[in-house]
Design a protein around this motif. Structure first.
Motif, mmCIF file in Angstrom:
data_model
loop_
_atom_site.group_PDB
_atom_site.id
_atom_site.type_symbol
_atom_site.label_atom_id
_atom_site.label_comp_id
_atom_site.label_asym_id
_atom_site.label_seq_id
_atom_site.Cartn_x
_atom_site.Cartn_y
_atom_site.Cartn_z
ATOM 1 N N PHE A 6 0.861 -1.178 0.000
ATOM 2 C CA PHE A 6 0.000 0.000 0.000
ATOM 3 C C PHE A 6 0.898 1.229 0.000
ATOM 4 O O PHE A 6 1.521 1.539 1.002
ATOM 5 N N GLY A 7 0.954 1.924 -1.144
ATOM 6 C CA GLY A 7 1.864 3.061 -1.215
ATOM 7 C C GLY A 7 1.298 4.209 -2.020
ATOM 8 O O GLY A 7 0.135 4.208 -2.410
ATOM 9 N N LYS A 15 -5.839 -1.605 -8.433
ATOM 10 C CA LYS A 15 -6.702 -0.457 -8.137
ATOM 11 C C LYS A 15 -7.914 -0.836 -7.276
ATOM 12 O O LYS A 15 -8.355 -0.067 -6.434
ATOM 13 N N TRP A 16 -8.442 -2.017 -7.473
ATOM 14 C CA TRP A 16 -9.613 -2.461 -6.709
ATOM 15 C C TRP A 16 -9.339 -2.439 -5.206
ATOM 16 O O TRP A 16 -10.248 -2.240 -4.396
ATOM 17 N N ALA A 17 -8.089 -2.615 -4.819
ATOM 18 C CA ALA A 17 -7.736 -2.668 -3.402
ATOM 19 C C ALA A 17 -7.766 -1.289 -2.743
ATOM 20 O O ALA A 17 -7.696 -1.189 -1.524
ATOM 21 N N THR A 59 -3.486 8.064 -3.876
ATOM 22 C CA THR A 59 -2.617 7.084 -4.527
ATOM 23 C C THR A 59 -2.679 7.306 -6.031
ATOM 24 O O THR A 59 -3.755 7.518 -6.588
ATOM 25 N N THR A 60 -1.538 7.243 -6.688
ATOM 26 C CA THR A 60 -1.458 7.433 -8.142
ATOM 27 C C THR A 60 -1.349 6.075 -8.825
ATOM 28 O O THR A 60 -0.535 5.241 -8.435
ATOM 29 N N ILE A 61 -2.181 5.867 -9.856
ATOM 30 C CA ILE A 61 -2.112 4.642 -10.654
ATOM 31 C C ILE A 61 -0.974 4.796 -11.654
ATOM 32 O O ILE A 61 -0.944 5.758 -12.441
#
Length: 79
Positions: A6-7, A15-17, A59-61
């Motif tokens: 998780f960062g 992404k679902w998480a 959070t950035t994808i």
């Protein structure tokens, strides 16, 4: 506890998480396993209180650059 899963940046497939409704937060996953082991060894506490601070509000994808804001889980207040 440090958890690389998780960062600030995560891949698209994970992404679902990021949605707290999926019960995939650090507290629920890693805390749940740790508490199970701890309580099995020393017994369940009469009272448990904690303060949790989120250090990563967005959070950035990696692949798309999409910014996903933190969602709060309704279960955290029940732990």
């Amino acid at each position: 506890m440090g958890v690389d899963a998780f960062g600030e940046v995560m891949p698209e497939f994970a992404k679902w998480a990021l949605n707290a409704a999926n019960f995939t937060e650090v507290l629920s996953i890693y805390g749940g396993h740790f508490h199970d082991m701890l309580f099995h060894g020393v017994g369940f506490p009469e009272k448990l209180e904690a303060i949790a601070v989120n250090q990563i509000p967005v959070t950035t994808i990696t692949e798309t650059g999409e910014k996903v804001p933190l969602t709060c889980s309704p279960w955290n207040s029940a732990l």
